[in-house]
Design an enzyme around this catalytic site. Structure first.
Site, short mmCIF file in Angstrom:
data_model
loop_
_atom_site.label_atom_id
_atom_site.label_comp_id
_atom_site.label_asym_id
_atom_site.label_seq_id
_atom_site.Cartn_x
_atom_site.Cartn_y
_atom_site.Cartn_z
N CYS A 71 7.54 5.44 9.64
CA CYS A 71 7.73 6.67 8.56
C CYS A 71 8.74 7.43 9.32
O CYS A 71 8.76 7.85 10.48
CB CYS A 71 6.41 7.22 8.53
N LEU A 72 9.66 8.03 8.40
CA LEU A 72 10.70 8.78 8.92
C LEU A 72 10.30 10.35 9.27
O LEU A 72 10.94 10.81 9.94
CB LEU A 72 11.80 9.06 7.74
N GLN B 64 8.63 15.01 2.26
CA GLN B 64 9.16 14.57 3.60
C GLN B 64 10.50 15.59 3.68
O GLN B 64 11.07 15.45 4.85
CB GLN B 64 9.38 13.26 3.75
N HIS C 175 1.99 9.32 0.72
CA HIS C 175 2.60 10.90 0.97
C HIS C 175 2.38 11.90 -0.25
O HIS C 175 2.19 12.99 0.48
CB HIS C 175 4.16 10.67 1.15
N GLY D 33 12.36 4.21 1.88
CA GLY D 33 11.77 5.02 1.11
C GLY D 33 11.53 6.38 1.63
O GLY D 33 11.84 6.32 2.79
N HIS E 39 2.69 3.18 0.79
CA HIS E 39 3.26 4.06 1.60
C HIS E 39 3.58 5.54 1.12
O HIS E 39 3.15 6.66 1.48
CB HIS E 39 4.17 3.68 2.35
N GLU E 40 4.45 5.52 0.18
CA GLU E 40 5.07 6.74 -0.54
C GLU E 40 4.08 7.25 -1.33
O GLU E 40 4.14 8.66 -1.40
CB GLU E 40 6.23 6.47 -1.23
O1 GNR Z 1 11.65 3.44 6.23
C1 GNR Z 1 10.64 3.03 5.85
N1 GNR Z 1 10.15 1.79 6.26
C2 GNR Z 1 8.97 1.35 6.10
C3 GNR Z 1 8.38 0.01 6.59
C4 GNR Z 1 7.33 -0.26 6.10
C5 GNR Z 1 6.53 0.49 5.36
C6 GNR Z 1 6.88 1.44 4.98
C7 GNR Z 1 8.13 1.91 5.17
S1 GNR Z 1 8.67 3.47 4.36
C8 GNR Z 1 9.67 4.37 5.58
C9 GNR Z 1 10.29 5.37 5.05
C10 GNR Z 1 9.09 6.44 4.93
O2 GNR Z 1 8.57 7.15 5.73
N2 GNR Z 1 8.78 6.73 3.94
O3 GNR Z 1 7.70 7.70 3.67
NI NI Z 2 6.55 7.81 5.18
#
Ligand code: GNR
Ligand code: NI
Length: 169
Positions: A94-95, A51, A140, A46, A136-137
């Protein structure tokens, strides 16, 4: 398509609140292409526009399994309409916080309204990894990171580690 540099903790840009997208135009379509390419390159499942430094309400997700076809999904102006009382826990990453993982408990199911890349309003009922990833997104887009759900001590340790790493860079 262009791979864009990722914004990394503790950059205050990650705490910005993103604005709605008024119209799905060429610039929005180009941004979604760039975000997908950036996500696949990372690799991640995601990515939110903030980001890559763009405070717009857009996120991309692809949950395809290894060896299967890509399944890019684009969500514009997403909004959680309903969250289940039932919770589920996932090990999140999270990236923008590379190589740090922690278990986070969130609603197991969410109903999300969004605009698709054709400009059409859609509603999705998500569960499992899609539900976690959407939350999660969408966090952000509101300047919220998954480390906000762990203990203050752990969060401060992570932020300190990334602050030091940035000073050395
Ligand atoms: O790549 C991602 N893996 C992930 C694993 C578990 C829960 C959420 C994520 S999102 C993350 C990529 C990211 O930072 N998205 O904002
Ligand atoms: Ni993230």
């Amino acid at each position: 398509m262009t791979i864009k540099p990722l914004i990394i903790l503790p950059d205050p840009v990650l705490r910005q609140v993103s604005s709605p997208i008024a119209q799905v135009d060429d610039a929005v379509r180009k941004l979604s292409d760039d975000m997908l390419e950036t996500m696949y390159d990372a690799p991640g499942i995601g990515l939110a526009a903030i980001q890559v430094g763009i405070p717009k309400q857009m996120l991309v997700i692809d949950l395809h399994k290894e060896g299967e076809e890509k399944q890019p999904q684009i969500f514009i102006n997403p909004e959680i309409l309903r969250s289940s009382d039932e919770r589920s826990a996932y090990e999140e990453g999270c990236l923008s916080i590379p190589d740090y993982y922690a278990e986070v408990e969130r609603p197991a199911k969410v109903t999300v309204k969004y605009v698709d890349i054709a400009g059409k309003e859609q509603i999705v009922e998500a569960e499992g990894l899609l539900a976690t990833c959407l939350q999660h997104e969408i966090d952000h887009l509101n300047g919220v990171l998954f480390i906000d759900y762990i203990s203050r001590l752990k969060r401060e340790m992570v932020i300190k580690k990334f602050t030091k790493a940035k000073m050395r860079a």
